[in-house]
Design a protein around this motif. Structure first.
Motif, PDB file in Angstrom:
ATOM      1  N   VAL A  45       0.835  -1.198   0.000  1.00 61.15           N
ATOM      2  CA  VAL A  45       0.000   0.000   0.000  1.00 61.15           C
ATOM      3  C   VAL A  45       0.872   1.252   0.000  1.00 61.15           C
ATOM      4  CG1 VAL A  45      -1.893   1.176   1.205  1.00 61.15           C
ATOM      5  CG2 VAL A  45      -1.670  -1.319   1.361  1.00 61.15           C
ATOM      6  N   LYS A  46       0.400   2.297  -0.678  1.00 61.10           N
ATOM      7  CA  LYS A  46       1.081   3.582  -0.611  1.00 61.10           C
ATOM      8  C   LYS A  46       1.075   4.042   0.851  1.00 61.10           C
ATOM      9  CE  LYS A  46      -0.404   4.919  -5.268  1.00 61.10           C
ATOM     10  NZ  LYS A  46      -1.225   5.865  -6.069  1.00 61.10           N
ATOM     11  N   CYS A  49      -1.644   6.111   2.238  1.00 58.72           N
ATOM     12  CA  CYS A  49      -3.005   5.590   2.068  1.00 58.72           C
ATOM     13  C   CYS A  49      -3.334   4.427   3.005  1.00 58.72           C
ATOM     14  CB  CYS A  49      -3.205   5.120   0.627  1.00 58.72           C
ATOM     15  SG  CYS A  49      -3.064   6.415  -0.619  1.00 58.72           S
ATOM     16  N   TYR A  53      -6.912   2.705   3.400  1.00 57.20           N
ATOM     17  CA  TYR A  53      -7.000   1.354   2.834  1.00 57.20           C
ATOM     18  C   TYR A  53      -7.565   0.374   3.862  1.00 57.20           C
ATOM     19  CZ  TYR A  53      -5.490  -3.322   1.524  1.00 57.20           C
ATOM     20  OH  TYR A  53      -5.460  -4.674   1.265  1.00 57.20           O
ATOM     21  N   ARG A 121      -9.731   0.939  -4.402  1.00 58.90           N
ATOM     22  CA  ARG A 121      -8.575   0.309  -3.756  1.00 58.90           C
ATOM     23  C   ARG A 121      -7.336   0.392  -4.630  1.00 58.90           C
ATOM     24  NH1 ARG A 121      -8.848  -6.033  -2.885  1.00 58.90           N
ATOM     25  NH2 ARG A 121      -8.536  -5.862  -5.142  1.00 58.90           N
ATOM     26  N   LYS A 123      -6.285   2.681  -6.442  1.00 59.11           N
ATOM     27  CA  LYS A 123      -5.618   3.971  -6.323  1.00 59.11           C
ATOM     28  C   LYS A 123      -4.657   4.005  -5.128  1.00 59.11           C
ATOM     29  CE  LYS A 123      -9.787   6.261  -8.078  1.00 59.11           C
ATOM     30  NZ  LYS A 123     -10.876   7.239  -7.722  1.00 59.11           N
ATOM     31  N   MET A 124      -4.853   3.105  -4.175  1.00 56.63           N
ATOM     32  CA  MET A 124      -4.064   3.111  -2.944  1.00 56.63           C
ATOM     33  C   MET A 124      -2.896   2.131  -2.976  1.00 56.63           C
ATOM     34  SD  MET A 124      -7.227   3.039  -0.209  1.00 56.63           S
ATOM     35  CE  MET A 124      -8.632   4.128  -0.366  1.00 56.63           C
TER      36      MET A 124
END
Length: 255
Positions: A45-46, A49, A53, A121, A123-124
């Motif tokens: 995950v970023k 985020c 998330y 999701r 995008k994260m």
């Protein structure tokens, strides 16, 4: 990545041989009384985020977990403390095996809310991967532990052809790791990266983890089983993949 090596290995004087098998490893090693199939997901995950998330994933998981129309359930959902950072790990169980998985995927692909969730999701995430697993017949069925716990997932990449040997030795070794209820589950891969084994352990704290692991070395027989599954002397081929001889250990906590 945190690597943990076991010390005090006992050098066996005997060479172990395995009889030729005429059945698939999955039939020989998995539980016969159940038809459970497991999926493990690794989501990187970023960092910025991760909180969002976790909230989004928990909301969707709870809906699927409680919806009787979907033959799947969340066994565990964690964030990594030590190992790959900003990573989420999810373990799903499909009671009914591959037909249950197929049914679930078909329904999700027609679920507009779930498709929107996937887009949000995505995008994260930095990356993601998954595997389909079966559980070893000699391990406990994975159940959540009461109270606050940390979980350790140990990953082993085996040399092709040695899965039966691994199972034979760990069927004995697991008997030494039941006193503190730390053995959560043991799995081997079926689709995705092959010849991969996952052992999942639960502890009350990092200190109790150290004490529990140290106590195992005091039990006669534990050292021999651990030693053999990683030995690589001239007379006996080792079980680990030679390119990845060390087991990986990551400490994860419930998200």
């Amino acid at each position: 990545m945190l690597f943990i090596s076991d010390k005090g290995w006992f050098r066996s004087l005997f060479v172990h041989k395995v009889d030729a098998r005429k059945d698939a490893h999955s039939n020989l090693l998995s539980k016969k009384e159940t038809s459970n199939l497991y999926k493990i997901q690794f989501h990187n995950v970023k960092p910025e985020c991760l909180e969002a998330y976790n909230s989004l994933e928990a909301e969707v998981q709870n809906r699927l977990h409680q919806d009787q129309d979907y033959p799947c359930e969340v066994v565990g959902s964690w964030n990594t403390w030590y190992g790959e950072q900003d990573q989420a790990v999810h373990l799903w169980r499909y009671r009914g095996g591959y037909p249950a998985l197929t049914e679930c995927l078909k329904k999700l692909n027609n679920n507009k809310e779930y498709l929107e969730f996937q887009k949000e999701r995505a995008k994260m995430l930095v990356s993601r991967r998954n595997q389909l697993l079966l559980e070893f017949s000699f391990w406990n069925e994975p159940l959540p532990r009461p109270g606050p716990s940390i979980y350790e997932m140990r990953t082993y990449n085996l040399k092709p052809g040695t899965m039966i040997e691994w199972g034979n030795h760990w069927a004995r070794a697991i008997q030494y790791r039941q006193e503190n209820n730390e053995a959560v589950g043991g799995f081997f891969s079926q689709i995705g990266d092959l010849y991969v084994v996952y052992h999942l352990w639960a502890y009350g704290s990092l200190q109790s983890r150290e004490e529990t692991r140290n106590s195992a070395w005091l039990k006669e027989g534990w050292d021999a089983n651990v030693h053999y599954t990683g030995r690589r002397d001239a007379n006996q081929p080792h079980i680990y993949n030679p390119k990845k001889i060390n087991p990986k250990a990551k400490v994860i906590c419930a998200s």
